[in-house]
Design an enzyme around this catalytic site. Structure first.
Site, PDB file in Angstrom:
ATOM      1  N   CYS A 119       0.805  -1.226   0.000  1.00 18.99           N
ATOM      2  CA  CYS A 119       0.000   0.000   0.000  1.00 18.99           C
ATOM      3  C   CYS A 119       0.837   1.275   0.000  1.00 18.99           C
ATOM      4  CB  CYS A 119      -0.997  -0.003   1.143  1.00 18.99           C
ATOM      5  SG  CYS A 119      -0.282  -0.170   2.779  1.00 18.99           S
ATOM      6  N   ASP A 140      -7.706   5.259  -1.989  1.00 18.10           N
ATOM      7  CA  ASP A 140      -7.305   4.096  -1.200  1.00 18.10           C
ATOM      8  C   ASP A 140      -6.774   2.988  -2.109  1.00 18.10           C
ATOM      9  OD1 ASP A 140      -7.034   2.021   0.588  1.00 18.10           O
ATOM     10  OD2 ASP A 140      -8.913   2.439   1.630  1.00 18.10           O
ATOM     11  N   HIS A 194      -6.158  -0.043  -1.266  1.00 22.47           N
ATOM     12  CA  HIS A 194      -6.492  -1.367  -0.725  1.00 22.47           C
ATOM     13  C   HIS A 194      -7.664  -2.009  -1.459  1.00 22.47           C
ATOM     14  CE1 HIS A 194      -4.317   0.726   2.515  1.00 22.47           C
ATOM     15  NE2 HIS A 194      -3.839  -0.472   2.790  1.00 22.47           N
TER      16      HIS A 194
END
Length: 386
Positions: free
Chosen positions: A82, A279, A281
């Site tokens: 990430c 994001d 993820h």
């Protein structure tokens, strides 16, 4: 399911909860969403412009199905990539500013431009792509990077710096065009960002770097400035929040690689006390990108859902990015940063100096131990202790 998702990822940012009348700042651009019920048209228009801007930013997430990373058998970066993905997004925004301009917007349903596709291709998940996760890991090996392991913002900044240096050396040997069209400068303190005190952006060091980096036809090379910071222990010290928020108003802003503790995101905007982010993820299948395929579906590189989180809940370890196209933009960045430091009430995130500090005498470490320890450690400012 939606409530669980919002608990994990943060609530969605919609027109309804954006109409507080406060300004929305996204990477140096301001969107004035009016709370006046008589001015609803302006409010909707401003929000739509904000959404167009947000969804045009390049979104880079976990991928699966790519070629093995180095000697490992990993074909996905789920659970460990990430921060690398956040760094890729920040770097991608710098490339967008350089080649397409800050005002560039993606037009869904329209053929892609070659310049845009060339940017996406450089972040492909293959060793042949200059800024792939594979090459980031290779460049970051001296800083402890390894496939399957997580890294922090400081190591990320040094990795991008090393990647730029390797790219330049490679182009000089082969005589080809550099993949990275700008120099990378990392702002750090006396001990490479590891000790206390505010890091220092040194104008003299930047000028020296740019003089070595620039092409013969250039007066000044474009510049990516990275500022790795630790702004607290378990959470960001509240004294830094006004300065952190203000960086999104800088025209040179590239946002922040950081976000949630142990789960890096790419922060690109703020409204009041809320930060908006992309994001990484989300695990998606690898999508091969070629500049010749103008009809390519690039929707997996753009996010239509705006997420937000309170600015005071982000991880104190983060990296701020700025892009300066020329000397005038760099000088403006220095002026804004100096003014921000003056307004920080003694707690600047980083400072600006014209010249490097002279080296300390060799015997400066031979201090009396009793004198070198503060009489009352609890009286020190938190930012000095970090």
């Amino acid at each position: 399911m939606r409530r669980l998702q919002e608990l994990l990822l943060g609530p969605r940012f919609t027109a309804a909860n954006a109409s507080s009348g406060s300004e929305i700042w996204v990477l140096g651009l301001c969107y004035k969403v009016s709370a006046d019920p008589n001015n609803e048209t302006l409010s909707v228009q401003a929000f739509e412009e904000f959404i167009s801007d947000f969804t045009s930013r390049i979104w880079i997430t976990y991928r699966k199905g790519f070629e093995c990373v180095g000697q490992s058998k990993l074909t996905s970066d789920v659970g460990w990539g990430c921060m690398l993905r956040s760094g890729q997004m920040l770097l991608a925004q710098a490339l967008v500013c350089h080649y397409l301009g800050r005002s560039w917007r993606r037009e869904p349903g329209q053929p892609c431009s070659q310049a845009y596709l060339q940017i996406l291709q450089t972040f492909g998940d293959s060793e042949s792509c200059p800024f792939s996760i594979h090459n980031l890991l290779e460049a970051g090996h001296p800083f402890g990077l390894a496939a399957g392991s997580w890294l922090g913002p400081y190591a990320l900044c040094r990795t991008l710096e090393a990647l730029a240096r390797a790219d330049r050396e490679q182009s000089q040997k082969k005589g080809g065009k550099r993949a990275l069209p700008f120099a990378v400068y990392v702002v750090s303190g006396e001990a490479e960002g590891e000790r206390g005190g505010a890091p220092v952006l040194c104008v003299e060091d930047v000028a020296t770097l740019c003089s070595k980096w620039r092409e013969p036809t250039e007066e000044w090379t474009p510049l990516l400035v990275l500022v790795p910071l630790v702004l607290g222990l378990d959470k960001v010290n509240p004294r830094y929040l006004p300065s952190l928020r203000a960086t999104f108003t800088f025209p040179q802003s590239l946002g922040i690689a950081g976000g949630k503790p142990g789960a890096s995101t790419y922060l690109i905007g703020v409204q009041d006390e809320q930060a908006m982010y992309l994001d990484p993820h989300e695990n998606q299948q690898v999508v091969p990108v070629t500049p010749e395929n103008l009809e390519l579906d690039t929707s997996s590189y753009h996010c239509s859902t705006v997420r937000r989180l309170p600015l005071d809940t982000i991880d104190p370890s983060l990296a701020i990015g700025f892009y300066c196209r020329d000397r005038a933009e760099f000088d403006d960045l220095c002026a804004r940063s100096s003014e921000l430091a003056k307004q920080s009430n003694g707690a600047p995130m980083f400072t600006v100096a014209e010249k490097s500090a002279p080296p300390k005498p060799a015997d400066s470490c031979n201090l009396d131990l009793e004198e070198s320890i503060p009489k009352d450690p609890s009286s020190e400012d938190d930012w000095q202790m970090l």
